[in-house]
Motif scaffolding. Structure first.
Motif, PDB file in Angstrom:
ATOM      1  N   HIS A   1      48.220  -8.327  62.222  1.00 49.61           N
ATOM      2  CA  HIS A   1      48.179  -9.327  63.294  1.00 49.61           C
ATOM      3  C   HIS A   1      49.526 -10.004  63.461  1.00 49.61           C
ATOM      4  N   VAL A   2      50.161 -10.402  62.370  1.00 47.12           N
ATOM      5  CA  VAL A   2      51.403 -11.166  62.475  1.00 47.12           C
ATOM      6  C   VAL A   2      52.620 -10.272  62.722  1.00 47.12           C
ATOM      7  N   HIS A   3      52.428  -8.944  62.667  1.00 45.61           N
ATOM      8  CA  HIS A   3      53.516  -8.029  62.986  1.00 45.61           C
ATOM      9  C   HIS A   3      53.312  -7.332  64.337  1.00 45.61           C
ATOM     10  N   GLY A   4      52.381  -7.817  65.128  1.00 46.45           N
ATOM     11  CA  GLY A   4      52.201  -7.274  66.466  1.00 46.45           C
ATOM     12  C   GLY A   4      51.489  -5.935  66.512  1.00 46.45           C
ATOM     13  N   MET A   5      50.721  -5.625  65.459  1.00 43.93           N
ATOM     14  CA  MET A   5      49.947  -4.377  65.439  1.00 43.93           C
ATOM     15  C   MET A   5      48.474  -4.691  65.652  1.00 43.93           C
ATOM     16  N   THR A   6      47.751  -3.764  66.231  1.00 42.84           N
ATOM     17  CA  THR A   6      46.392  -4.039  66.712  1.00 42.84           C
ATOM     18  C   THR A   6      45.293  -3.843  65.670  1.00 42.84           C
ATOM     19  N   ASN A   7      45.629  -3.314  64.513  1.00 38.36           N
ATOM     20  CA  ASN A   7      44.619  -2.942  63.525  1.00 38.36           C
ATOM     21  C   ASN A   7      44.220  -4.130  62.656  1.00 38.36           C
TER      22      ASN A   7
ATOM     23  N   VAL B   1      56.097 -14.576  57.075  1.00 42.36           N
ATOM     24  CA  VAL B   1      54.845 -13.817  57.062  1.00 42.36           C
ATOM     25  C   VAL B   1      53.710 -14.667  56.504  1.00 42.36           C
ATOM     26  N   ALA B   2      53.955 -15.278  55.342  1.00 43.66           N
ATOM     27  CA  ALA B   2      52.921 -16.083  54.687  1.00 43.66           C
ATOM     28  C   ALA B   2      52.505 -17.260  55.559  1.00 43.66           C
ATOM     29  N   GLN B   3      53.449 -17.913  56.182  1.00 45.93           N
ATOM     30  CA  GLN B   3      53.131 -19.071  57.023  1.00 45.93           C
ATOM     31  C   GLN B   3      52.300 -18.659  58.236  1.00 45.93           C
ATOM     32  N   ALA B   4      52.648 -17.539  58.827  1.00 40.92           N
ATOM     33  CA  ALA B   4      51.900 -17.074  59.998  1.00 40.92           C
ATOM     34  C   ALA B   4      50.472 -16.692  59.625  1.00 40.92           C
ATOM     35  N   ILE B   5      50.312 -16.028  58.478  1.00 46.54           N
ATOM     36  CA  ILE B   5      48.974 -15.634  58.025  1.00 46.54           C
ATOM     37  C   ILE B   5      48.130 -16.864  57.724  1.00 46.54           C
ATOM     38  N   GLN B   6      48.699 -17.824  57.010  1.00 46.49           N
ATOM     39  CA  GLN B   6      47.959 -19.038  56.658  1.00 46.49           C
ATOM     40  C   GLN B   6      47.541 -19.817  57.904  1.00 46.49           C
ATOM     41  N   ALA B   7      48.419 -19.902  58.873  1.00 46.50           N
ATOM     42  CA  ALA B   7      48.095 -20.637  60.095  1.00 46.50           C
ATOM     43  C   ALA B   7      46.962 -19.951  60.850  1.00 46.50           C
ATOM     44  N   GLY B   8      47.024 -18.618  60.942  1.00 51.59           N
ATOM     45  CA  GLY B   8      45.963 -17.886  61.626  1.00 51.59           C
ATOM     46  C   GLY B   8      44.631 -18.006  60.916  1.00 51.59           C
TER      47      GLY B   8
ATOM     48  N   PRO C   1      58.006 -11.393  62.285  1.00 50.03           N
ATOM     49  CA  PRO C   1      58.421 -12.349  61.248  1.00 50.03           C
ATOM     50  C   PRO C   1      59.630 -11.810  60.488  1.00 50.03           C
ATOM     51  N   GLN C   2      60.532 -12.706  60.122  1.00 51.22           N
ATOM     52  CA  GLN C   2      61.826 -12.283  59.597  1.00 51.22           C
ATOM     53  C   GLN C   2      61.898 -12.194  58.084  1.00 51.22           C
TER      54      GLN C   2
END
Length: 287
Positions: A116-122, A61-68, A55-56
């Motif tokens: 999750h939204v930054h491509g990390m597994t934790n 970031v907020a939109q991706a988190i809310q959607a998930g 996310p740029q």
């Protein structure tokens, strides 16, 4: 909750007494449905996970988190309310403090969503049934590893069906400890306490980690891989799963002054019994 007598410390309210036989049996019977719910939600979120996610800006970031969250919550809510129709539902995953009496579902649809939204597994998916402000059933799914952590009050804590035990360490200078933010933007006083506690722990512990989410640290404490986790301020959904897992594994859960932890406590500490007091001695000096 019941723990081995030689491991039992000062723990959150209710943890030093076994649950009533009827309630314990009902809670144990509920666990498969809770486990299935978090695994289903986790599998759905794994479909949307990408190691290449970048996310740029803060809005993205907020939109991706809310959607998930919305996708995962739909799976969790339907399954859990069907499994326990009389239980309440906590709408805001960032809430803190006591709940009204009775049963409530506290869930985090993607705990560690920032990862999750930054491509990390934790990251993980959690669901916990809280009864009269005491967590009694929890399940934590880690979709990127396929692991499932579960605990029932009075029934122990398990990883993929194998009983968990906390670390046997007794010296803080051998301890691997961790802390982290409860949420973004907590305020300067909380940030000061976090910084001071990390500095204080760096002088005594073997290694200090600062990371999110809380549950991903607390499952390590329950499993004995990590020796302590503390947090200044709290978000219920980030602490109740790990509090139950650590307590049922035989660890000690209090506030940072060593007092019994409750949903209304201002801070949190979960530790292996052998280093708990040493951690309290340090963290209780942070005003």
């Amino acid at each position: 909750m019941s723990t081995d007598a030689d491991n039992r410390g000062r723990t959150m309210p209710g943890t030093h007494h076994s649950a009533g036989a009827g309630a314990a049996a009902a809670d144990q019977a509920l666990l498969p449905a809770v486990a299935a719910a978090v695994q289903a939600a986790g599998a759905r979120m794994l479909q949307d996970f990408s190691y290449d996610a970048r996310p740029q800006d803060r809005t993205a970031v907020a939109q991706a988190i809310q959607a998930g969250d919305a996708v995962s919550l739909q799976v969790l809510r339907d399954a859990l309310l069907a499994a326990r129709p009389g239980a309440g539902w906590v709408e805001d995953e960032l809430e803190s403090g006591d709940l009204p009496e009775g049963e409530w579902w506290i869930c985090d649809p993607v705990e560690g969503a920032i990862n999750h939204v930054h491509g990390m597994t934790n990251w993980c998916v959690t669901a916990t049934l809280v009864r009269d402000n005491v967590p009694v059933v929890t399940a934590v799914s880690q979709p990127t590893t396929g692991n499932l952590y579960t605990a029932v009050r009075g029934g122990g804590a398990h990883l993929d069906g194998v009983r968990l035990r906390p670390s046997a360490k007794t010296a803080l200078d051998a301890a691997y400890v961790s802390t982290g933010q409860a949420a973004p933007g907590e305020g300067s006083e909380t940030h000061r306490r976090i910084g001071q506690s990390v500095t204080a722990m760096l002088a005594d512990a073997l290694l200090v980690c600062v990371a999110v989410p809380a549950t991903s640290q607390l499952v390590h404490v329950a499993a004995g891989r990590m020796d302590a986790f503390w947090q200044h301020s709290q978000v219920r959904s980030g602490l109740v799963p790990g509090a139950l897992l650590v307590s049922e594994a035989g660890g000690t859960v209090t506030d940072t002054h060593g007092r019994p932890w409750t949903l209304a406590s201002p801070d949190f500490l979960a530790a292996a019994p052998g280093i708990h007091q040493a951690a309290v001695d340090i963290l209780s000096t942070i005003a």
